[in-house]
Design an enzyme around this catalytic site. Structure first.
Site, PDB file in Angstrom:
ATOM      1  N   GLU A  48     -32.374  48.069  -6.330  1.00  0.00           N
ATOM      2  CA  GLU A  48     -31.464  48.980  -7.027  1.00  0.00           C
ATOM      3  C   GLU A  48     -31.532  50.389  -6.407  1.00  0.00           C
ATOM      4  O   GLU A  48     -30.503  51.040  -6.216  1.00  0.00           O
ATOM      5  CB  GLU A  48     -31.801  49.017  -8.528  1.00  0.00           C
ATOM      6  CG  GLU A  48     -31.042  50.035  -9.357  1.00  0.00           C
ATOM      7  CD  GLU A  48     -29.524  49.891  -9.307  1.00  0.00           C
ATOM      8  OE1 GLU A  48     -29.008  48.904  -8.765  1.00  0.00           O
ATOM      9  OE2 GLU A  48     -28.851  50.830  -9.776  1.00  0.00           O
ATOM     10  N   CYS A  98      -7.471  49.438  -9.318  1.00  0.00           N
ATOM     11  CA  CYS A  98      -6.213  50.090  -9.687  1.00  0.00           C
ATOM     12  C   CYS A  98      -6.173  50.489 -11.157  1.00  0.00           C
ATOM     13  O   CYS A  98      -6.680  49.775 -12.015  1.00  0.00           O
ATOM     14  CB  CYS A  98      -5.054  49.150  -9.420  1.00  0.00           C
ATOM     15  SG  CYS A  98      -5.000  48.530  -7.742  1.00  0.00           S
ATOM     16  N   LYS A 120     -28.364  52.294  -4.742  1.00  0.00           N
ATOM     17  CA  LYS A 120     -27.942  53.633  -5.177  1.00  0.00           C
ATOM     18  C   LYS A 120     -27.767  54.535  -3.971  1.00  0.00           C
ATOM     19  O   LYS A 120     -26.772  55.224  -3.832  1.00  0.00           O
ATOM     20  CB  LYS A 120     -28.977  54.267  -6.106  1.00  0.00           C
ATOM     21  CG  LYS A 120     -28.992  54.113  -7.548  1.00  0.00           C
ATOM     22  CD  LYS A 120     -27.786  54.221  -8.387  1.00  0.00           C
ATOM     23  CE  LYS A 120     -26.759  53.164  -8.151  1.00  0.00           C
ATOM     24  NZ  LYS A 120     -26.659  52.067  -9.075  1.00  0.00           N
ATOM     25  N   ARG A 161     -12.157  54.849 -11.559  1.00  0.00           N
ATOM     26  CA  ARG A 161     -12.123  53.435 -11.199  1.00  0.00           C
ATOM     27  C   ARG A 161     -12.085  53.234  -9.686  1.00  0.00           C
ATOM     28  O   ARG A 161     -12.377  52.146  -9.206  1.00  0.00           O
ATOM     29  CB  ARG A 161     -10.896  52.771 -11.832  1.00  0.00           C
ATOM     30  CG  ARG A 161     -10.936  52.769 -13.337  1.00  0.00           C
ATOM     31  CD  ARG A 161      -9.594  52.387 -13.910  1.00  0.00           C
ATOM     32  NE  ARG A 161      -9.265  50.998 -13.701  1.00  0.00           N
ATOM     33  CZ  ARG A 161      -9.593  50.009 -14.521  1.00  0.00           C
ATOM     34  NH1 ARG A 161     -10.270  50.264 -15.605  1.00  0.00           N
ATOM     35  NH2 ARG A 161      -9.236  48.771 -14.270  1.00  0.00           N
ATOM     36  N   ASN A 205      -1.925  45.762 -11.319  1.00  0.00           N
ATOM     37  CA  ASN A 205      -3.349  45.710 -10.972  1.00  0.00           C
ATOM     38  C   ASN A 205      -3.731  44.237 -10.923  1.00  0.00           C
ATOM     39  O   ASN A 205      -3.471  43.511 -11.870  1.00  0.00           O
ATOM     40  CB  ASN A 205      -4.166  46.445 -12.045  1.00  0.00           C
ATOM     41  CG  ASN A 205      -5.664  46.248 -11.867  1.00  0.00           C
ATOM     42  OD1 ASN A 205      -6.130  45.913 -10.773  1.00  0.00           O
ATOM     43  ND2 ASN A 205      -6.410  46.456 -12.930  1.00  0.00           N
ATOM     44  N   GLY A 206      -4.324  43.803  -9.814  1.00  0.00           N
ATOM     45  CA  GLY A 206      -4.716  42.398  -9.682  1.00  0.00           C
ATOM     46  C   GLY A 206      -4.276  41.862  -8.332  1.00  0.00           C
ATOM     47  O   GLY A 206      -3.928  42.634  -7.436  1.00  0.00           O
ATOM     48  N   TRP A 244      -6.003  50.864  -5.411  1.00  0.00           N
ATOM     49  CA  TRP A 244      -7.146  50.556  -4.538  1.00  0.00           C
ATOM     50  C   TRP A 244      -6.665  49.421  -3.640  1.00  0.00           C
ATOM     51  O   TRP A 244      -6.411  48.312  -4.098  1.00  0.00           O
ATOM     52  CB  TRP A 244      -8.340  50.123  -5.377  1.00  0.00           C
ATOM     53  CG  TRP A 244      -9.627  50.019  -4.622  1.00  0.00           C
ATOM     54  CD1 TRP A 244     -10.524  51.023  -4.393  1.00  0.00           C
ATOM     55  CD2 TRP A 244     -10.189  48.852  -4.011  1.00  0.00           C
ATOM     56  NE1 TRP A 244     -11.592  50.554  -3.683  1.00  0.00           N
ATOM     57  CE2 TRP A 244     -11.414  49.220  -3.429  1.00  0.00           C
ATOM     58  CE3 TRP A 244      -9.762  47.530  -3.888  1.00  0.00           C
ATOM     59  CZ2 TRP A 244     -12.220  48.327  -2.742  1.00  0.00           C
ATOM     60  CZ3 TRP A 244     -10.565  46.629  -3.198  1.00  0.00           C
ATOM     61  CH2 TRP A 244     -11.783  47.040  -2.637  1.00  0.00           C
ATOM     62  N   HIS A 261     -43.106  39.442   7.096  1.00  0.00           N
ATOM     63  CA  HIS A 261     -42.315  38.282   7.514  1.00  0.00           C
ATOM     64  C   HIS A 261     -41.071  38.694   8.280  1.00  0.00           C
ATOM     65  O   HIS A 261     -40.121  37.923   8.383  1.00  0.00           O
ATOM     66  CB  HIS A 261     -41.955  37.429   6.292  1.00  0.00           C
ATOM     67  CG  HIS A 261     -43.169  36.925   5.581  1.00  0.00           C
ATOM     68  ND1 HIS A 261     -43.924  35.876   6.054  1.00  0.00           N
ATOM     69  CD2 HIS A 261     -43.797  37.370   4.466  1.00  0.00           C
ATOM     70  CE1 HIS A 261     -44.954  35.683   5.245  1.00  0.00           C
ATOM     71  NE2 HIS A 261     -44.901  36.580   4.276  1.00  0.00           N
ATOM     72  N   GLU A 306     -24.813  53.380  -1.485  1.00  0.00           N
ATOM     73  CA  GLU A 306     -23.423  53.475  -1.937  1.00  0.00           C
ATOM     74  C   GLU A 306     -22.930  54.914  -2.046  1.00  0.00           C
ATOM     75  O   GLU A 306     -21.732  55.158  -1.905  1.00  0.00           O
ATOM     76  CB  GLU A 306     -23.204  52.726  -3.254  1.00  0.00           C
ATOM     77  CG  GLU A 306     -23.861  53.332  -4.465  1.00  0.00           C
ATOM     78  CD  GLU A 306     -23.604  52.533  -5.743  1.00  0.00           C
ATOM     79  OE1 GLU A 306     -22.530  51.937  -5.878  1.00  0.00           O
ATOM     80  OE2 GLU A 306     -24.494  52.520  -6.608  1.00  0.00           O
ATOM     81  N   LYS A 356     -14.968  51.508  -9.496  1.00  0.00           N
ATOM     82  CA  LYS A 356     -15.908  51.394 -10.608  1.00  0.00           C
ATOM     83  C   LYS A 356     -15.831  50.022 -11.257  1.00  0.00           C
ATOM     84  O   LYS A 356     -16.836  49.424 -11.610  1.00  0.00           O
ATOM     85  CB  LYS A 356     -15.592  52.483 -11.644  1.00  0.00           C
ATOM     86  CG  LYS A 356     -16.489  52.455 -12.871  1.00  0.00           C
ATOM     87  CD  LYS A 356     -17.890  52.904 -12.537  1.00  0.00           C
ATOM     88  CE  LYS A 356     -18.817  52.870 -13.728  1.00  0.00           C
ATOM     89  NZ  LYS A 356     -20.230  52.918 -13.298  1.00  0.00           N
TER      90      LYS A 356
END
Ligand code: AGP
Length: 610
Positions: free
Chosen positions: A483, A2, A487, A27, A100-101, A74, A506, A490, A605
């Site tokens: 990584e 948020c 990338k 964000r 926000n939270g 969000w 394995h 996402e 973000k």
């Protein structure tokens, strides 16, 4: 997550708040709203979806006023819906709040408020706030907010207005970021500096447990006991233009191409012309650093991958054992910590809730903390004993790119610095390594020059339309494989796994078919032959192979469908180079699939809630 913007002054609050919210779009959010004090009443407009939807409504029916708050939400408690979007208000519509939270005891507070006859309009935890503040209001908004927040458990950054106090904007923070922007006769609150930087570079980073009251005449900050709190304003040292696309179609692409410059900048910041590495803000003296027995790196997502590479670097150069923990696991893991264990949080935003909590736990247990942080003045930078800033500048794309390579660079420099302090490397060794590290930005430029060829490769049917994919690597490039996989998944929404190449036999090799692309990190180095053997096994089972190899390695073409080349470099620094083709593969596939590259679905973000 948020985003909060608030304004009080002589300007048109709607325009200023919408502009600030646009700067916070990166964000991540799914609805947006704004409340202004207009002709003595609270006027609110909220919409689901992008800010553009809200903006269109406000173009036809604008809100006019000099005091207001805005929010991008969000969703956590309650679906993305208009009634759940912020601001929320009390029954009498006197008070509007953005939050926000997460309010952990919201159920209990809600039941208590409902018992007094209050009917809630939303499913959010946040709506308890205006009702609660109203219960304590006796003509002084900041006092009512202070008393109400004493009932609240959890994390919050809030902005609050009251219809009866037309020149007062109140903010408060506990666990979620909030800054004050100081203008001339106008004041702002924002979730981060980008929300206000167009109007002022003078900011105050509110501490946990502090509240602020802003009016056109000035600002006043108090703590939760009501006592005044002192702050010295900080100056934002980056230009607003740095947070714009500057001609690139996406922030992500701009940030990928900024990497050589970012690395040069970081090297200049920490290494002098005589190959001395200076890290002035570590907060621990050399004797204390030399006596450390162990290092624990804590981080999330991409920053965790950087930490995994950092383990190889620190163990190689400083010969000190390193563990790398996901911050979300560390915080509940009852880890063994002591004064001889250095905890290193690695974070771009400096606000990630799990990483921040890991810092608190480390400090409570007497462990020293040195943060590797990008955002100056962020919560983690301020709560650690020391900090190594990564100097990447604002990173707006949700997918971390330049922040990642700048973290690798900081970890490389820290490992060499520690190596000298611990006498595990000689000055000559350091000079040799630094020479190789200084070559990385130029070599990264050579990788980026191949962007068109990488795009052509990424757009091949068997990569772009794959349902699943696998990225593999060994040694220092095992984290690179993870990584690269993160990338791609996402931003393209393709199911991708990053694996240690040696693990294929394995289990994962069972997945190999001609429909499974395998991206293999195979630069020259100590494990090259081993990786080649893994490739042969995948090839023998019909897998489609895209190799990332060192220039001159023509032979690898015989076992790969496609090969992308990076220049030869020191093995330890090769993750900095392979990052570029991995980022570009993800970028071009996501673009080809028509994805929202900079703001992928469901992602934020800055993950400021647990
Ligand atoms: C990766 O592209 C993501 N942006 C994400 O994994 C990110 O690295 C993670 O959320 C940690 O964020 P931080 O570096 O701001 O702490």
């Amino acid at each position: 997550m948020c985003g909060i913007v608030g304004y009080v002054g002589e300007g048109e609050a709607q325009d200023i708040i919408l502009e600030g919210l646009a700067r916070l779009e990166y964000r991540g959010y799914d609805s947006a709203g704004i409340s202004l004090l207009q002709d003595g009443a609270l006027a609110t407009c909220k919409r689901v979806g992008k800010l553009a939807v809200l903006r269109t409504v406000l173009e036809t029916t604008p809100l006019r006023g000099r005091l207001g708050i805005g929010h991008t939400r969000w969703a956590t408690h309650g679906a993305p819906a208009e009634e759940n979007a912020h601001p929320h208000w009390d029954v009498a519509q006197d008070i509007a709040v953005v939050h926000n939270g997460i309010i952990e005891n919201f159920q209990e507070l809600r039941q208590e408020l409902e018992a007094t006859g209050i009917v809630f309009r939303s499913a959010t935890d946040s709506e308890v706030l205006p009702h609660l503040i109203q219960q304590y209001y006796q003509g002084d908004l900041i006092e009512a907010v202070r008393l109400a927040l004493q009932r609240v458990r959890g994390a919050y950054a809030i902005g609050v207005l009251h219809r009866g106090e037309p020149e007062v904007l109140v903010g408060a923070r506990q666990g979620s970021p909030l800054i004050l922007g100081l203008g001339q006769g106008e004041y702002f609150i924002g979730s981060d500096a980008s929300a206000v930087v167009k109007h002022t570079r003078q900011v105050i980073y509110l501490n946990d447990g502090e509240l602020c009251k802003l009016t056109p005449a000035g600002y006043h900050i108090i703590d939760m006991t009501g006592a005044p709190a002192r702050h010295t304003p900080s100056t934002i040292d980056w230009d607003p233009v740095q947070a714009e696309k500057e001609g690139y179609p996406h922030y992500m692409l701009k940030e990928i191409f900024q990497q050589p410059e970012v690395l040069r900048h970081a090297l200049l910041a920490y290494v002098d012309s005589k190959n001395n590495i200076e890290m002035p803000d570590l907060g621990l003296d050399s004797q204390r650093l030399a006596g450390l027995r162990r290092i624990v790196i804590v981080a999330c997502g991409t920053a965790w991958h950087a930490g995994l590479v950092g383990k190889y670097m620190v163990e190689q150069f400083a010969r000190i054992p390193v563990e790398v923990d996901l911050a979300s696991e560390f915080r509940y893991g009852n880890r063994v910590l002591d004064a001889d264990t250095l905890v290193i949080p690695v974070t771009q935003s400096g606000e990630t809730a799990d990483t921040l909590e890991a810092v608190r736990i480390a400090r409570t247990n007497g462990a020293p903390v040195i943060g590797i942080v990008n955002v100056v003045g962020s919560s983690i930078a301020r709560s650690a004993d020391g900090v190594i800033y990564t100097h990447a500048g604002p990173e707006i794309g949700v997918a971390s790119t330049k922040a990642y390579t700048s973290q690798l660079c900081a970890l490389a420099l820290f490992s060499l610095y520690m190596g000298r302090i611990r006498n595990t490397v000689t000055p000559e060794d350091v000079a040799t390594q630094l020479t190789q590290l200084r070559e990385i930005p130029g070599k990264l430029e050579q990788c980026l020059e191949q962007a068109d060829a990488i795009a052509a490769c990424a757009r091949k049917d068997h990569y772009m339309h794959a349902k699943n994919a696998m990225f593999i690597g060994r040694g220092v490039n095992y984290p690179s494989a993870m990584e690269g996989a993160l990338k791609l998944k996402e931003i393209s929404y393709i199911h991708v796994e990053g694996y240690a190449a040696g693990e294929m036999k394995h289990g994962p090799i069972a997945l190999v078919t001609p429909e499974l692309p395998v991206v293999c990190l195979a630069p020259q180095g100590s494990v090259y032959e081993k990786v080649r053997s893994n490739l042969e096994e995948i090839r023998a089972r019909g897998g489609v192979i895209l190799s990332i190899a060192t220039e001159g390695d023509d032979n690898i073409k015989t076992i790969s469908n496609d090969v992308l080349y990076i220049p030869a470099c020191a093995e330890m620094f090769s993750p900095l180079l392979v990052a570029a083709p991995l980022q570009l593969i993800a970028y071009y596939i996501a673009c080809g699939l028509g994805r929202d590259v900079d703001q992928p679905r469901n992602l934020a973000k800055s993950v400021t809630v647990e």
